[in-house]
Enzyme design. Sequence first.
Site, PDB file in Angstrom:
ATOM      1  N   CYS A  83      97.688 -22.210 119.784  1.00 49.93           N
ATOM      2  CA  CYS A  83      97.686 -22.408 118.338  1.00 49.93           C
ATOM      3  C   CYS A  83      96.331 -22.968 117.909  1.00 49.93           C
ATOM      4  O   CYS A  83      95.848 -23.955 118.467  1.00 49.93           O
ATOM      5  CB  CYS A  83      98.804 -23.368 117.954  1.00 49.93           C
ATOM      6  SG  CYS A  83      98.796 -23.826 116.206  1.00 49.93           S
ATOM      7  N   CYS A  86      96.921 -26.819 116.525  1.00 52.62           N
ATOM      8  CA  CYS A  86      97.196 -28.004 117.354  1.00 52.62           C
ATOM      9  C   CYS A  86      96.926 -27.793 118.834  1.00 52.62           C
ATOM     10  O   CYS A  86      97.168 -28.696 119.633  1.00 52.62           O
ATOM     11  CB  CYS A  86      98.647 -28.442 117.161  1.00 52.62           C
ATOM     12  SG  CYS A  86      99.858 -27.307 117.876  1.00 52.62           S
ATOM     13  N   CYS A 154     103.738 -10.025 116.956  1.00 55.92           N
ATOM     14  CA  CYS A 154     102.536  -9.536 116.283  1.00 55.92           C
ATOM     15  C   CYS A 154     101.885 -10.746 115.598  1.00 55.92           C
ATOM     16  O   CYS A 154     102.371 -11.229 114.576  1.00 55.92           O
ATOM     17  CB  CYS A 154     102.955  -8.468 115.276  1.00 55.92           C
ATOM     18  SG  CYS A 154     101.590  -7.561 114.563  1.00 55.92           S
TER      19      CYS A 154
END
Length: 165
Positions: A83, A86, A154
Amino acid sequence: MHDTDRRGFFVTIATGIGSAVLLSTTGCSRAAVAAGNFEVRKSPADWKKQLGPQRYNILREAGTETPYTSLLNKEHRRGTFACAGCALPNFSSATKFESGTGWPSFWQPLPRAVAQSTDRSLGVERDEVHCRRCGGHLGHVFDDGPKPTGLRYCMNGLALTFRPA
């Protein structure tokens, strides 16, 4: 028109239609994201400062990047996709595949890496995928992927970073 061409056409059309309105099925709704009900919590100003305008739009406002623009589409090294908000590892390169949609696609997330909610913004139900730790919008999951799961996660490339193994 081939299935991948048709999928890409409809996805491109869909990205131009309004913003998402979510009804949560897993406790991870737009309201939950806005409220910061996650391990990593920041004010909108802090997220904007950290992410910049494009990543903020995708991760915090459920935006979508233009297809075929992500450098991660061409990333084929072994490693982990995390991510961009984070740094929680979300996907292994071992599950990445070429979907022909213009976005990085995976057939499975890492364990306890993502959460899902129902997105009805286009008049149809889609499963929106969020980072489990910060609630950042990553993309959507569809049931037209390869074996062994049959799923296609996706993801927006700007919602992810890549760490080579």
